[in-house]
Write a protein that holds these residues in place. Structure first.
Motif, short mmCIF file in Angstrom:
data_model
loop_
_atom_site.label_atom_id
_atom_site.label_comp_id
_atom_site.label_asym_id
_atom_site.label_seq_id
_atom_site.Cartn_x
_atom_site.Cartn_y
_atom_site.Cartn_z
N GLU A 1 1.05 -1.35 0.30
CA GLU A 1 -0.07 0.08 0.01
C GLU A 1 0.62 1.51 0.26
O GLU A 1 1.77 1.07 0.82
N THR A 2 0.04 2.25 -0.90
CA THR A 2 1.98 3.65 -1.20
C THR A 2 0.53 4.79 -1.42
O THR A 2 -0.70 4.32 -1.24
N GLU A 3 1.00 5.29 -0.75
CA GLU A 3 -0.14 6.76 -0.77
C GLU A 3 -0.60 6.96 -2.79
O GLU A 3 -2.44 7.12 -2.44
N GLY A 4 0.11 6.12 -3.45
CA GLY A 4 -0.43 6.40 -5.16
C GLY A 4 -1.70 4.75 -5.22
O GLY A 4 -2.43 5.38 -5.54
N GLY A 5 -1.57 4.41 -3.74
CA GLY A 5 -2.82 3.28 -4.66
C GLY A 5 -2.01 1.92 -4.04
O GLY A 5 -1.27 2.12 -2.83
N MET A 6 -1.69 0.98 -4.96
CA MET A 6 -1.48 -0.67 -4.89
C MET A 6 0.12 -0.46 -5.45
O MET A 6 -0.49 -0.98 -6.30
N GLN A 7 0.77 -0.91 -4.87
CA GLN A 7 2.31 -1.05 -5.95
C GLN A 7 3.05 -1.89 -5.48
O GLN A 7 2.85 -2.91 -4.63
N THR B 1 -1.34 0.57 -8.74
CA THR B 1 -3.13 0.43 -9.68
C THR B 1 -3.43 1.51 -8.16
O THR B 1 -3.32 0.63 -7.28
N GLY B 2 -4.38 2.18 -8.83
CA GLY B 2 -5.30 2.44 -7.86
C GLY B 2 -6.41 1.41 -7.46
O GLY B 2 -7.40 2.36 -6.75
N ALA B 3 -6.39 1.02 -8.44
CA ALA B 3 -7.44 -0.43 -8.72
C ALA B 3 -8.17 -0.89 -7.72
O ALA B 3 -8.93 -2.05 -7.47
N LEU B 4 -6.33 -1.33 -7.06
CA LEU B 4 -6.17 -2.81 -6.16
C LEU B 4 -6.74 -2.38 -4.69
O LEU B 4 -5.54 -1.04 -4.56
N THR B 5 -6.98 -2.80 -3.89
CA THR B 5 -7.00 -2.55 -2.54
C THR B 5 -6.53 -4.24 -1.36
O THR B 5 -6.92 -4.63 -2.23
N ARG B 6 -6.71 -3.27 -0.15
CA ARG B 6 -6.16 -4.92 0.13
C ARG B 6 -6.90 -5.66 0.67
O ARG B 6 -7.26 -6.82 0.33
N ASP B 7 -8.11 -5.65 1.05
CA ASP B 7 -9.41 -5.77 1.57
C ASP B 7 -9.85 -6.70 -0.01
O ASP B 7 -10.53 -7.58 0.65
N ARG B 8 -9.61 -6.06 -0.67
CA ARG B 8 -10.08 -6.52 -1.97
C ARG B 8 -9.08 -8.25 -2.41
O ARG B 8 -9.59 -8.46 -3.12
N LEU B 9 -7.98 -7.95 -2.18
CA LEU B 9 -6.60 -8.73 -2.54
C LEU B 9 -6.84 -9.85 -1.39
O LEU B 9 -6.25 -10.77 -1.68
N THR B 10 -7.11 -9.62 -0.18
CA THR B 10 -7.34 -11.19 0.71
C THR B 10 -9.00 -10.63 1.19
O THR B 10 -9.12 -11.09 2.88
N ASP B 11 -9.62 -11.15 -0.08
CA ASP B 11 -10.92 -11.08 1.23
C ASP B 11 -11.22 -12.40 1.02
O ASP B 11 -10.45 -13.06 1.50
N GLU B 12 -12.62 -13.42 1.53
CA GLU B 12 -12.62 -14.75 1.60
C GLU B 12 -11.81 -15.71 0.72
O GLU B 12 -11.07 -16.44 1.21
N ASP B 13 -12.05 -15.35 -0.26
CA ASP B 13 -11.59 -16.73 -1.51
C ASP B 13 -9.84 -16.01 -1.51
O ASP B 13 -9.16 -16.38 -2.59
N GLY B 14 -9.34 -14.94 -0.90
CA GLY B 14 -7.70 -14.78 -1.51
C GLY B 14 -7.82 -13.63 -3.39
O GLY B 14 -8.82 -13.90 -3.40
N SER B 15 -6.43 -13.95 -3.12
CA SER B 15 -6.43 -13.54 -5.11
C SER B 15 -5.12 -14.23 -5.55
O SER B 15 -4.22 -14.66 -4.29
#
Length: 218
Positions: free
Chosen positions: A77-83, A160-174
């Motif tokens: 996580e960075t100021e610009g989004g997800m590196q 990218t600003g389109a990905l977040t930690r919550d989305r990457l680590t949801d119930e089924d992961g990534s």
């Protein structure tokens, strides 16, 4: 939704994406990455790619279809989004589609979560994150091309600003996936095909099979 800083095939070597071995004129014989990920031990994971600006970091260890470790990716996580930083070794030279997929499972010859009747290499990782929201090229999981040198090494950094930690680590992961071929981002103008890109191109960008996969872990 903020989009990846670099998503254009033509600009993959020029914007925030840093492609190992890219040089003026596209010379594949240019200098390899300054730090060979295999130099410190067995597999690319021996050297971790650079992190972002100190935010929470996720890691994906990439393996090939034989189960051998071929690289490591970090998502910070960075100021610009997800590196996203990735380094690989031992992969075929050339440009490869590089995406974040919606399920954190990397199993060879596995069924697709969406259609268990379909089996194939790393299909257990499902489709791209955001695949049901837009055509390919606009998926949240779409990232710039990964370039691998003739020596089999490659590296990439993109934000990218389109990905977040919550989305990457949801119930089924990534999972982070490297494809066999280059990604055209569904860029098939009507002057080449009257109907534009077909369904497969709109879904995947014709990047081909999956040759490396790594589940994203905290």
């Amino acid at each position: 939704m903020r989009r990846p800083v670099a998503t254009s095939v033509l600009s993959a070597c020029a914007l925030t994406a840093v492609l190992g071995g890219c040089a003026a004129g596209g010379d594949e014989a240019s200098s390899p990455p300054t730090a060979d990920p295999a130099a410190a031990g067995s597999g690319a994971a021996a050297g971790s790619p650079p992190a972002g600006d100190g935010g929470a970091r996720l890691t994906a260890r990439l393996v090939d279809l034989e189960g051998a470790e071929v690289g490591v990716a970090t998502l910070t996580e960075t100021e610009g989004g997800m590196q996203v930083d990735v380094r690989v070794t031992g992969l075929p030279p050339g440009f490869h589609g590089f995406h974040v997929h919606a399920v954190g499972r990397c199993e060879p010859d596995s069924p697709s979560p969406a259609d268990p009747s379909m089996t194939g290499d790393f299909l257990s990782a499902g489709g791209h994150i955001g695949a049901g929201e837009a055509d390919h090229g606009e998926h949240a999981g779409d990232l710039p091309l990964l370039y691998v040198t003739e020596a089999g090494t490659g590296r990439l950094t993109a934000v990218t600003g389109a990905l977040t930690r919550d989305r990457l680590t949801d119930e089924d992961g990534s999972a982070v996936v490297v494809h066999a071929g280059r990604d055209n981002y569904a860029n098939v103008p009507e002057r080449y095909a009257a109907g534009g890109p077909d369904e497969m191109t709109r879904n995947t960008g014709d990047a081909g099979g999956r040759i490396a996969c790594g589940a994203v872990e905290g």
